[in-house]
Design a protein around this motif. Structure first.
Motif: not given
Length: 170
Positions: A7-10, A20-25, A74-75
């Protein structure tokens, strides 16, 4: 197992801060949106920092609007990787997202890492491309049991700069 970010960044052209997070859970991947695990404190924290209501877990539109109203993007650092479940410690064979391209499309002045792993990944894979500093904040993940919500909120409140809309000040 090799997984791709789906999914795309917001963000929009008015975004001024980037989280920035790491990677989606696994839960976030199932939901196809950021911070989808019901125990992740991200949405509760953003609501508290902005003085807004916490969006319903399944209301992705409300979550996007909350972020964009406050000029927050957010990305995640990672576009694809090997990962076991949702374990950041299992991440291998990283392909980073093109964060530099996102920065060129926005007015982002501050970049924040949601946790140490996001910070470390940014420094390893992205900093050399962007030469933009990033501030490490404690993770909102439920795995970060060392931080109560109150402590988490206090640290973020002290360090996270929410943009002020100049037109609303007049």
């Amino acid at each position: 197992m090799r997984v791709e970010h789906e999914f795309e960044p917001v963000y929009d052209a008015h975004s001024q801060v980037l989280i920035l997070g790491t990677f989606p859970s696994v839960k976030s991947r199932e939901m196809a949106f950021y911070y989808g695990h019901p125990q992740n404190r991200f949405w509760r924290l953003i609501a508290a920092l902005t003085g807004e209501e916490v969006p319903k877990r399944e209301d992705i539109t409300a979550k996007k609007q909350l972020l964009l109203r406050h000029k927050i993007a957010v990305w995640d650092v990672i576009a694809a990787c090997q990962i076991t479940g949702s374990s950041d410690s299992s991440i291998r064979d990283v392909i980073p997202n093109d964060i530099g391209a996102l920065l060129q499309k926005t007015n982002i002045t501050h970049i924040y890492a949601n946790g140490t792993k996001a910070y470390d990944l940014y420094m390893k894979y992205v900093y050399g491309q962007t030469n933009r500093e990033i501030m490490k904040l404690p993770s909102t993940s439920p795995a970060n049991a060392a931080y109560s919500f109150e402590r988490l909120q206090a640290v973020w409140q002290k360090n996270f700069k929410i943009p002020i809309d100049k037109s609303e000040q007049q």
